[in-house]
Design an enzyme around this catalytic site. Structure first.
Site, short mmCIF file in Angstrom:
data_model
loop_
_atom_site.label_atom_id
_atom_site.label_comp_id
_atom_site.label_asym_id
_atom_site.label_seq_id
_atom_site.Cartn_x
_atom_site.Cartn_y
_atom_site.Cartn_z
CG ASP A 154 10.22 1.12 5.85
OD1 ASP A 154 9.00 1.35 6.01
OD2 ASP A 154 10.66 0.50 4.87
CD GLU A 155 9.70 -3.57 5.87
OE1 GLU A 155 8.74 -4.10 6.49
OE2 GLU A 155 9.75 -3.52 4.63
CB ALA A 156 7.92 0.16 12.65
CB CYS A 209 -0.97 0.01 1.19
SG CYS A 209 -0.18 0.30 2.78
N GLY A 210 2.17 1.14 -0.17
CA GLY A 210 3.01 2.31 -0.35
C GLY A 210 3.64 2.88 0.90
CE LYS A 211 3.66 -1.23 5.33
NZ LYS A 211 3.05 -1.87 4.14
#
Length: 246
Positions: A86-88, A13-15
């Site tokens: 990111d990838e939290a 979804c574009g995170k």
């Protein structure tokens, strides 16, 4: 006032794209940030988007202390105006606590990006802690779609295109994988039914059909009409009328 903001959504979804956009916008204004990531598909120490954009990042491994890393950087004269994580979902809960401390004690904005639940629809520990601590939670407005066209809300793990519900919580894969471990976003209905795009195609090609009662033979129906006509004493299609006396 600095904030801890959690940007969440399903896979695809574009995170990571938004994380890169925030980095670009702020660096274009002369700000300097630190990017943390963990287990990115592009490899260690990378923040990547499915659009093909990649940038360097600091790998936040299992024992990595985010807060101590930033304090050490600032103590040595380094600069940090904001933090991107990111990838939290893969971060340990203790590392999420450290991100919150960065906001409260160092006065830095922290932008965390991740999916909320795993392939079994269970919360990732890192995402759960973010939900508990974040000042704001932003659900990304770019909607990923299930193969049926409905809004995708669940992440499915696939092997050879077929959905699986057993295994370790973290297995690195991608939505483009077909013949190996991969991931696919589904609506809740098809996640519950374990129906991926591949299994839906297989079902469409199946020779099995639903049982349908056959219509009554025409001859039998005609015989029934003749029987009724014989009983009434008139030809088929005739209508008896009462006798009217004057």
């Amino acid at each position: 006032m600095s904030e801890l903001v959690f940007f969440s959504g399903t896979m695809d979804c574009g995170k990571s794209t938004l994380a890169l956009q925030i980095e670009h916008n702020r660096s274009a204004r002369g700000l300097q940030g630190v990017i943390f990531t963990r287990d990115d598909r592009a490899g260690e120490g990378k923040l990547s988007s499915r659009l093909g954009l990649v940038t360097d990042a600091v790998e936040a491994g299992e024992s990595f202390d985010v807060y101590a890393h930033l304090v050490d950087r600032l103590s040595q004269g380094g600069r940090c105006d904001y933090v991107i994580a990111d990838e939290a979902q893969f971060f340990a809960p203790e590392q999420i606590d450290q991100l919150a401390r960065v906001v409260d004690d160092l006065g830095l904005d922290v932008f965390a990006f991740g999916i909320t639940t795993d392939f079994r629809s269970k919360l990732f520990p890192g995402s759960q802690r973010l939900v508990e601590l974040a000042d704001r939670i932003e659900v990304l407005q770019v909607e990923a779609l299930c193969w049926c066209g409905a809004r995708a809300t669940h992440n499915a793990r696939t092997v050879g295109g077929m959905m699986v519900v057993e295994g370790a919580q973290v297995v690195i894969g991608d939505v483009d994988a077909i013949d190996e471990v991969g991931y696919e976003v589904l609506c809740r209905r098809h996640h519950r039914r374990r129906m991926t795009a591949a299994s839906a195609r297989a079902a469409a090609l199946s020779p099995d059909v639903l049982p349908v009662d056959a219509p009554a033979p025409v001859a039998a129906a005609s015989g029934a009409v003749r029987s009724v006509a014989a009983t009434s004493g008139g030809p088929v299609g005739s209508v008896s009328r009462p006798t009217v006396r004057s």
